[in-house]
Design a protein around this motif. Structure first.
Motif, PDB file in Angstrom:
ATOM      1  N   PRO A 195      48.317  -3.576 -25.923  1.00 50.39           N
ATOM      2  CA  PRO A 195      47.806  -2.719 -27.003  1.00 50.39           C
ATOM      3  C   PRO A 195      46.496  -2.033 -26.599  1.00 50.39           C
ATOM      4  N   SER A 196      46.304  -0.866 -27.126  1.00 50.04           N
ATOM      5  CA  SER A 196      45.090  -0.116 -26.790  1.00 50.04           C
ATOM      6  C   SER A 196      43.834  -0.806 -27.297  1.00 50.04           C
ATOM      7  N   THR A 197      43.950  -1.656 -28.332  1.00 51.58           N
ATOM      8  CA  THR A 197      42.780  -2.369 -28.855  1.00 51.58           C
ATOM      9  C   THR A 197      42.272  -3.444 -27.903  1.00 51.58           C
ATOM     10  N   ARG A 198      43.048  -3.763 -26.883  1.00 52.04           N
ATOM     11  CA  ARG A 198      42.627  -4.778 -25.902  1.00 52.04           C
ATOM     12  C   ARG A 198      42.150  -4.157 -24.600  1.00 52.04           C
ATOM     13  N   ILE A 199      41.966  -2.845 -24.591  1.00 54.77           N
ATOM     14  CA  ILE A 199      41.565  -2.139 -23.376  1.00 54.77           C
ATOM     15  C   ILE A 199      40.274  -1.375 -23.657  1.00 54.77           C
ATOM     16  N   TYR A 200      39.286  -1.566 -22.805  1.00 53.07           N
ATOM     17  CA  TYR A 200      37.986  -0.906 -22.945  1.00 53.07           C
ATOM     18  C   TYR A 200      37.685  -0.153 -21.655  1.00 53.07           C
ATOM     19  N   VAL A 201      37.470   1.148 -21.802  1.00 58.24           N
ATOM     20  CA  VAL A 201      37.209   2.018 -20.655  1.00 58.24           C
ATOM     21  C   VAL A 201      35.746   2.448 -20.683  1.00 58.24           C
ATOM     22  N   ARG A 202      35.075   2.319 -19.546  1.00 60.44           N
ATOM     23  CA  ARG A 202      33.699   2.773 -19.390  1.00 60.44           C
ATOM     24  C   ARG A 202      33.629   3.746 -18.218  1.00 60.44           C
ATOM     25  N   ALA A 203      33.364   5.010 -18.524  1.00 59.04           N
ATOM     26  CA  ALA A 203      33.226   6.032 -17.481  1.00 59.04           C
ATOM     27  C   ALA A 203      31.771   6.028 -17.019  1.00 59.04           C
ATOM     28  N   ILE A 204      31.488   5.326 -15.939  1.00 55.73           N
ATOM     29  CA  ILE A 204      30.113   5.167 -15.463  1.00 55.73           C
ATOM     30  C   ILE A 204      29.669   6.374 -14.637  1.00 55.73           C
ATOM     31  N   GLY A 205      30.565   6.958 -13.866  1.00 52.06           N
ATOM     32  CA  GLY A 205      30.180   8.093 -13.034  1.00 52.06           C
ATOM     33  C   GLY A 205      29.722   7.621 -11.671  1.00 52.06           C
ATOM     34  N   ARG A 206      28.539   8.065 -11.232  1.00 60.30           N
ATOM     35  CA  ARG A 206      28.012   7.674  -9.915  1.00 60.30           C
ATOM     36  C   ARG A 206      27.747   6.175  -9.901  1.00 60.30           C
ATOM     37  N   PRO A 207      28.336   5.445  -8.950  1.00 63.17           N
ATOM     38  CA  PRO A 207      28.127   3.992  -8.907  1.00 63.17           C
ATOM     39  C   PRO A 207      26.789   3.641  -8.277  1.00 63.17           C
ATOM     40  N   PRO A 208      26.286   2.462  -8.546  1.00 64.85           N
ATOM     41  CA  PRO A 208      25.074   2.018  -7.824  1.00 64.85           C
ATOM     42  C   PRO A 208      25.396   1.788  -6.347  1.00 64.85           C
ATOM     43  N   LYS A 209      24.367   1.753  -5.548  1.00 60.44           N
ATOM     44  CA  LYS A 209      24.567   1.568  -4.102  1.00 60.44           C
ATOM     45  C   LYS A 209      25.153   0.187  -3.826  1.00 60.44           C
ATOM     46  N   SER A 210      26.310   0.192  -3.158  1.00 58.63           N
ATOM     47  CA  SER A 210      27.006  -1.058  -2.810  1.00 58.63           C
ATOM     48  C   SER A 210      27.994  -0.755  -1.694  1.00 58.63           C
ATOM     49  N   PRO A 211      28.511  -1.788  -1.044  1.00 52.99           N
ATOM     50  CA  PRO A 211      29.520  -1.548   0.000  1.00 52.99           C
ATOM     51  C   PRO A 211      30.840  -1.026  -0.552  1.00 52.99           C
ATOM     52  N   ALA A 212      31.063  -1.156  -1.863  1.00 59.04           N
ATOM     53  CA  ALA A 212      32.340  -0.713  -2.441  1.00 59.04           C
ATOM     54  C   ALA A 212      32.439   0.810  -2.398  1.00 59.04           C
ATOM     55  N   PRO A 213      33.651   1.332  -2.305  1.00 61.17           N
ATOM     56  CA  PRO A 213      33.811   2.794  -2.290  1.00 61.17           C
ATOM     57  C   PRO A 213      33.381   3.407  -3.625  1.00 61.17           C
ATOM     58  N   ASP A 214      32.935   4.647  -3.559  1.00 66.09           N
ATOM     59  CA  ASP A 214      32.476   5.317  -4.785  1.00 66.09           C
ATOM     60  C   ASP A 214      33.634   5.693  -5.703  1.00 66.09           C
ATOM     61  N   ASP A 215      34.728   6.169  -5.133  1.00 64.02           N
ATOM     62  CA  ASP A 215      35.849   6.645  -5.945  1.00 64.02           C
ATOM     63  C   ASP A 215      36.793   5.477  -6.206  1.00 64.02           C
ATOM     64  N   ARG A 216      36.561   4.795  -7.314  1.00 63.82           N
ATOM     65  CA  ARG A 216      37.356   3.596  -7.593  1.00 63.82           C
ATOM     66  C   ARG A 216      37.368   3.319  -9.092  1.00 63.82           C
ATOM     67  N   VAL A 217      38.236   2.364  -9.450  1.00 63.74           N
ATOM     68  CA  VAL A 217      38.320   1.810 -10.807  1.00 63.74           C
ATOM     69  C   VAL A 217      38.407   0.301 -10.661  1.00 63.74           C
ATOM     70  N   ASP A 218      37.526  -0.428 -11.324  1.00 62.04           N
ATOM     71  CA  ASP A 218      37.539  -1.895 -11.301  1.00 62.04           C
ATOM     72  C   ASP A 218      38.047  -2.410 -12.650  1.00 62.04           C
ATOM     73  N   LEU A 219      39.136  -3.173 -12.590  1.00 60.24           N
ATOM     74  CA  LEU A 219      39.729  -3.766 -13.791  1.00 60.24           C
ATOM     75  C   LEU A 219      39.454  -5.269 -13.763  1.00 60.24           C
ATOM     76  N   THR A 220      38.837  -5.782 -14.803  1.00 56.19           N
ATOM     77  CA  THR A 220      38.552  -7.210 -14.931  1.00 56.19           C
ATOM     78  C   THR A 220      39.070  -7.716 -16.263  1.00 56.19           C
ATOM     79  N   VAL A 221      39.180  -9.041 -16.351  1.00 53.10           N
ATOM     80  CA  VAL A 221      39.722  -9.688 -17.554  1.00 53.10           C
ATOM     81  C   VAL A 221      38.576 -10.369 -18.294  1.00 53.10           C
ATOM     82  N   SER A 222      38.517 -10.157 -19.609  1.00 53.06           N
ATOM     83  CA  SER A 222      37.520 -10.808 -20.460  1.00 53.06           C
ATOM     84  C   SER A 222      38.239 -11.253 -21.724  1.00 53.06           C
ATOM     85  N   GLY A 223      38.121 -12.557 -22.032  1.00 52.77           N
ATOM     86  CA  GLY A 223      38.815 -13.064 -23.213  1.00 52.77           C
ATOM     87  C   GLY A 223      38.309 -14.418 -23.610  1.00 52.77           C
TER      88      GLY A 223
END
Length: 232
Positions: A195-223
């Motif tokens: 359901p859409s009520t269980r999905i939260y999208v945050r468009a952050i834009g420019r990521p902070p400096k890290s080894p991870a690639p800039d163009d990405r989407v990170d999906l995590t579980v919170s419950g």
């Protein structure tokens, strides 16, 4: 020649007698009228003085202009105990609830650049090509597998953090591209039964400096279960 003597006539002899009779009749009529008037006045009683008549008239006018007293009002008895507070029921409003229409399906682009990898918190990372939000077969399948994991725990929620490369003087462009990638991942999860009520999208834009690639989407579980396990 001798002076002739006056000879009295019959009219001259009757004039004094006639005058006397008329005077007697007038006197008798006037006396009778006066006696009648006096009798009528005597029947009305004595004539009050002038100040008494004026005082009676003033009292009558004062009594007429004086407001009448209101009738006494009955005072209700005081109850032994106060009445109970009123119970106000909430109005029942029948509002038809219509589910939101699902987003359009996301197509699989065979030549799209990107891959999938596992991250912490039972998460998945999806990378994208530069200035692109397209998904290939591998990244699409990774999103479907993430949706299947969410179905196991009804209380779990999906947190989608979307990023995109950009410059510091233009934060709007990377944020718009990050939003497009986050919505693409959200559409795949909804298509997978989340359901859409269980999905939260945050468009952050420019990521902070890290080894991870800039163009990405990170999906995590919170419950609920995830938080409970972390506190134990």
């Amino acid at each position: 020649m001798a002076d002739p003597s006056p000879v009295p006539t019959l009219a001259q002899g009757l004039a004094p007698a006639l005058a006397a009779v008329l005077a007697m009749l007038f006197t008798t009529t006037a006396s009778a009228q006066t006696a009648g008037n006096q009798g009528a006045l005597d029947s009305l009683g004595p004539v009050p003085p002038h100040h008494a008549v004026h005082q009676h008239h003033h009292y009558a006018v004062h009594q007429a202009s004086r407001p009448q007293a209101a009738p006494p009002v009955a005072i209700p008895p005081i109850p032994a105990a106060p009445p109970p507070p009123p119970v106000i029921k909430a109005p029942i409003i029948n509002v038809p609830l219509h589910p939101l229409p699902p987003p359009p399906p996301v197509p699989v682009v065979a030549h799209a650049v990107g891959d999938a990898s596992a991250i912490a918190q039972h998460g998945t990372r999806i990378t994208f090509g530069r200035d692109s939000a397209d998904l290939n077969a591998a990244t699409m399948q990774a999103l479907r597998d993430f949706a299947d994991r969410l179905k196991v725990d009804p209380g779990a929620r999906a947190l989608i953090d979307a990023y995109s490369h950009g410059t510091a003087d233009d934060p709007s462009t990377p944020r718009r591209m990050a939003l497009a990638r986050g919505l693409a991942a959200r559409a795949v999860l909804i298509e997978g039964g989340i359901p859409s009520t269980r999905i939260y999208v945050r468009a952050i834009g420019r990521p902070p400096k890290s080894p991870a690639p800039d163009d990405r989407v990170d999906l995590t579980v919170s419950g609920i279960k995830q938080q409970t396990a972390a506190t134990q």
